[in-house]
Design a protein around this motif. Structure first.
Motif, PDB file in Angstrom:
ATOM      1  N   MET A   1      51.440  28.427   1.338  1.00 22.13           N
ATOM      2  CA  MET A   1      51.950  29.685   0.802  1.00 22.13           C
ATOM      3  C   MET A   1      51.423  29.925  -0.608  1.00 22.13           C
ATOM      4  SD  MET A   1      55.954  29.518   2.001  1.00 22.13           S
ATOM      5  CE  MET A   1      56.285  31.206   1.467  1.00 22.13           C
ATOM      6  N   ALA A   2      51.069  31.145  -0.893  1.00 20.44           N
ATOM      7  CA  ALA A   2      50.664  31.512  -2.245  1.00 20.44           C
ATOM      8  C   ALA A   2      51.907  31.598  -3.132  1.00 20.44           C
ATOM      9  CB  ALA A   2      49.921  32.840  -2.234  1.00 20.44           C
ATOM     10  N   VAL A   3      51.844  30.996  -4.297  1.00 22.89           N
ATOM     11  CA  VAL A   3      52.980  31.001  -5.226  1.00 22.89           C
ATOM     12  C   VAL A   3      53.023  32.348  -5.939  1.00 22.89           C
ATOM     13  CG1 VAL A   3      53.983  29.930  -7.281  1.00 22.89           C
ATOM     14  CG2 VAL A   3      52.873  28.511  -5.536  1.00 22.89           C
TER      15      VAL A   3
ATOM     16  N   ALA B   1      58.379  33.565  -8.343  1.00 23.78           N
ATOM     17  CA  ALA B   1      58.792  32.195  -8.036  1.00 23.78           C
ATOM     18  C   ALA B   1      58.315  31.237  -9.117  1.00 23.78           C
ATOM     19  CB  ALA B   1      58.242  31.769  -6.678  1.00 23.78           C
ATOM     20  N   ARG B   2      57.130  31.452  -9.635  1.00 21.05           N
ATOM     21  CA  ARG B   2      56.595  30.600 -10.704  1.00 21.05           C
ATOM     22  C   ARG B   2      57.479  30.688 -11.950  1.00 21.05           C
ATOM     23  NH1 ARG B   2      51.134  28.778 -11.570  1.00 21.05           N
ATOM     24  NH2 ARG B   2      50.762  28.225 -13.739  1.00 21.05           N
ATOM     25  N   GLY B   3      57.934  31.898 -12.267  1.00 22.91           N
ATOM     26  CA  GLY B   3      58.803  32.060 -13.427  1.00 22.91           C
ATOM     27  C   GLY B   3      60.169  31.448 -13.234  1.00 22.91           C
ATOM     28  N   PHE B   4      60.556  31.237 -11.971  1.00 25.71           N
ATOM     29  CA  PHE B   4      61.873  30.681 -11.682  1.00 25.71           C
ATOM     30  C   PHE B   4      61.933  29.179 -11.956  1.00 25.71           C
ATOM     31  CE2 PHE B   4      65.823  30.117  -9.337  1.00 25.71           C
ATOM     32  CZ  PHE B   4      66.452  31.326  -9.563  1.00 25.71           C
TER      33      PHE B   4
ATOM     34  N   LEU C   1      57.474  22.354   2.222  1.00 27.16           N
ATOM     35  CA  LEU C   1      57.056  21.076   1.643  1.00 27.16           C
ATOM     36  C   LEU C   1      56.529  21.352   0.243  1.00 27.16           C
ATOM     37  CD1 LEU C   1      55.148  19.393   4.618  1.00 27.16           C
ATOM     38  CD2 LEU C   1      57.593  19.347   4.091  1.00 27.16           C
ATOM     39  N   LEU C   2      57.212  20.836  -0.747  1.00 25.30           N
ATOM     40  CA  LEU C   2      56.867  21.095  -2.144  1.00 25.30           C
ATOM     41  C   LEU C   2      55.988  19.958  -2.649  1.00 25.30           C
ATOM     42  CD1 LEU C   2      60.458  22.170  -3.278  1.00 25.30           C
ATOM     43  CD2 LEU C   2      58.592  23.657  -2.514  1.00 25.30           C
ATOM     44  N   LEU C   3      54.690  20.218  -2.731  1.00 23.99           N
ATOM     45  CA  LEU C   3      53.706  19.198  -3.110  1.00 23.99           C
ATOM     46  C   LEU C   3      53.236  19.438  -4.539  1.00 23.99           C
ATOM     47  CD1 LEU C   3      51.520  19.180   0.128  1.00 23.99           C
ATOM     48  CD2 LEU C   3      53.644  17.965  -0.319  1.00 23.99           C
TER      49      LEU C   3
ATOM     50  N   VAL D   1      53.572  24.866   3.395  1.00 23.33           N
ATOM     51  CA  VAL D   1      53.180  24.015   2.273  1.00 23.33           C
ATOM     52  C   VAL D   1      53.161  24.857   1.005  1.00 23.33           C
ATOM     53  CG1 VAL D   1      51.323  22.631   1.270  1.00 23.33           C
ATOM     54  CG2 VAL D   1      51.862  22.428   3.712  1.00 23.33           C
ATOM     55  N   VAL D   2      53.806  24.346  -0.049  1.00 25.54           N
ATOM     56  CA  VAL D   2      53.827  25.025  -1.345  1.00 25.54           C
ATOM     57  C   VAL D   2      53.296  24.057  -2.397  1.00 25.54           C
ATOM     58  CG1 VAL D   2      55.237  26.148  -3.100  1.00 25.54           C
ATOM     59  CG2 VAL D   2      55.814  26.419  -0.674  1.00 25.54           C
ATOM     60  N   MET D   3      52.269  24.483  -3.110  1.00 27.68           N
ATOM     61  CA  MET D   3      51.720  23.664  -4.183  1.00 27.68           C
ATOM     62  C   MET D   3      52.448  23.979  -5.483  1.00 27.68           C
ATOM     63  SD  MET D   3      49.537  21.817  -2.666  1.00 27.68           S
ATOM     64  CE  MET D   3      48.904  21.051  -4.152  1.00 27.68           C
ATOM     65  N   VAL D   4      53.100  22.980  -6.055  1.00 25.65           N
ATOM     66  CA  VAL D   4      53.854  23.150  -7.302  1.00 25.65           C
ATOM     67  C   VAL D   4      52.891  23.054  -8.473  1.00 25.65           C
ATOM     68  CG1 VAL D   4      55.740  22.274  -8.719  1.00 25.65           C
ATOM     69  CG2 VAL D   4      55.891  22.118  -6.218  1.00 25.65           C
ATOM     70  N   PRO D   5      52.793  24.096  -9.305  1.00 24.89           N
ATOM     71  CA  PRO D   5      51.865  24.058 -10.442  1.00 24.89           C
ATOM     72  C   PRO D   5      52.118  22.867 -11.355  1.00 24.89           C
ATOM     73  CG  PRO D   5      52.715  26.282 -10.114  1.00 24.89           C
ATOM     74  CD  PRO D   5      53.499  25.380  -9.199  1.00 24.89           C
ATOM     75  N   ASP D   6      51.056  22.334 -11.907  1.00 22.45           N
ATOM     76  CA  ASP D   6      51.139  21.154 -12.770  1.00 22.45           C
ATOM     77  C   ASP D   6      51.588  21.571 -14.170  1.00 22.45           C
ATOM     78  OD1 ASP D   6      50.980  18.632 -13.774  1.00 22.45           O
ATOM     79  OD2 ASP D   6      48.793  18.548 -13.856  1.00 22.45           O
ATOM     80  N   LEU D   7      52.869  21.869 -14.299  1.00 23.38           N
ATOM     81  CA  LEU D   7      53.460  22.272 -15.560  1.00 23.38           C
ATOM     82  C   LEU D   7      54.561  21.293 -15.940  1.00 23.38           C
ATOM     83  CD1 LEU D   7      53.871  26.105 -14.843  1.00 23.38           C
ATOM     84  CD2 LEU D   7      52.044  25.016 -16.164  1.00 23.38           C
ATOM     85  N   GLN D   8      54.793  21.157 -17.215  1.00 26.61           N
ATOM     86  CA  GLN D   8      55.870  20.282 -17.689  1.00 26.61           C
ATOM     87  C   GLN D   8      57.199  21.028 -17.693  1.00 26.61           C
ATOM     88  OE1 GLN D   8      55.556  17.015 -18.219  1.00 26.61           O
ATOM     89  NE2 GLN D   8      53.416  17.259 -17.568  1.00 26.61           N
ATOM     90  N   PRO D   9      58.315  20.351 -17.414  1.00 29.67           N
ATOM     91  CA  PRO D   9      58.395  18.942 -17.050  1.00 29.67           C
ATOM     92  C   PRO D   9      58.046  18.740 -15.581  1.00 29.67           C
ATOM     93  CG  PRO D   9      60.582  19.892 -17.038  1.00 29.67           C
ATOM     94  CD  PRO D   9      59.665  20.991 -17.501  1.00 29.67           C
TER      95      PRO D   9
END
Length: 362
Positions: free
Chosen positions: A7-9, A13-16, A144-146, A168-176
């Motif tokens: 799925m495209a993020v 959703a990214r701001g959430f 699936l949150l990868l 499949v959802v790719m979780v952006p590499d952001l902190q934390p």
């Protein structure tokens, strides 16, 4: 190469992912101590140092007395919780007839979040557990949150033949880089009316989603969360797993039903908690900076006037069998409980007004 069902993020959703610390920082562990708490801790530390300098024997006796009094109160309270749990059956129980009366066409869409990190080896068992869920697959959405950068798990997911209801959802590499941040992304993308979190090794009882859907349909709207029980399928592996199983059995079978009886805040488990999606978004999901985000959410839920009930369904997990892992896990839990305690006592009067004097002490 992206998975065909990746799925495209969305920007929303990214701001959430960090909505709580950005919109309601007073309820986030992004900053654990406020100025008042720092001053209070400094004053307490100064008093202890002054006490030791003046008379260390009396100071030690006084500190020991305070700890003993606190321990006595905690033991008495836990004994009372066990008593009301045994004498007042509080779990939501549904008979086989109740579940059989549920028609598939009447069931609402349900989202399952599965955060994964460095868990490529469990992919076959995970798919098997998802397939065993007795819920109409056309109304089931599994995300699936990868984590970006966890290429071993990503490759395993892309290579595996996933069922059509799994995305499949790719979780952006952001902190934390935490589980609650990933779950917030999943919450922002969820399309179900209800939502549950499962860990990769979880084996929920097949009818758990049906029980939760029936529970939400029969309960008032202020019941926002249904917490299933957790226990372990490797309880006899060694002495540590036996102890761990005893601990979980006491907590989920005796302590939480007692808190449910008192309608007190319930520290949620890290998995198998079922939510009304609309209300969970209203609460801005989980705090990505709290390492026990489940406990924190249970308190915020209660402070917002909502309630949690315990459902008579079990999810089986794998108990840690290595002492080092157990110590790290328990240390994280202790740290998270301290974080939660400090965050929600920044404004003690507001906390008491929201929960009431009795429930705030629980």
């Amino acid at each position: 190469r992206a998975h065909p069902r990746e799925m495209a993020v969305t920007a929303e959703a990214r701001g959430f992912m960090r909505a709580l610390p950005e919109q309601r920082p007073q309820f986030s562990a992004v900053r654990v101590l406020n100025n008042f708490q720092k001053i209070a801790l400094l004053v307490i530390g100064a008093l202890v140092v002054a006490g030791f300098a003046s008379n260390w024997t009396i100071t030690l006796i006084a500190i020991n007395g305070l700890f003993l009094a606190f321990y006595l109160v905690v033991v008495m309270f836990k004994t009372y919780l066990i008593y009301v749990s045994i004498t007042s059956r509080r779990e939501l129980i549904f008979s086989a007839e109740d579940l059989a009366a549920l028609r598939d066409e009447d069931l609402p869409p349900y989202t399952v979040l599965v955060p994964l990190y460095r868990e490529a080896a469990v992919m076959p068992r995970l798919v098997e557990s998802l397939e065993s869920l007795e819920y109409p697959k056309d109304k089931l959405e599994v995300l699936l949150l990868l984590e970006e950068g966890d290429w071993e798990t990503v490759r395993a997911a892309r290579a595996w033949e996933l069922p059509p209801y799994v995305r499949v959802v790719m979780v952006p590499d952001l902190q934390p880089k935490t589980k609650p941040k990933a779950c917030n992304l999943g919450l922002g993308m969820a399309r179900g009316k209800y939502l549950v979190i499962y860990d990769a090794e979880d084996r929920p009882e097949p009818d758990q989603l049906r029980k939760a859907a029936l529970g939400f349909a029969s309960l008032p709207d202020d019941i926002v969360c249904l917490q299933a029980k957790l226990n372990f399928y490797n309880q006899r592996q060694n002495l540590l797993t036996r102890w761990f199983t005893t601990d979980y059995s006491v907590w989920f079978d005796l302590m939480l039903p007692g808190l449910d009886y008192l309608e007190a805040p319930i520290p949620l488990g890290g998995t198998s908690n079922h939510f009304r999606v609309e209300k969970l978004r209203e609460l801005l999901g989980w705090d990505p900076y709290n390492v026990t985000e489940d406990c924190d959410l249970g308190v915020r839920l209660a402070m917002s006037g909502y309630r949690t009930r315990i459902i008579d369904s079990t999810t089986w997990e794998e108990a840690c069998s290595a002492l080092g892992f157990w110590i790290r896990q328990r240390s994280r839990w202790a740290k998270g409980y301290v974080q939660t305690y400090l965050v929600h006592l920044r404004r003690p009067l507001d906390h008491i007004r929201a929960l009431g004097p009795g429930k705030s002490l629980c």
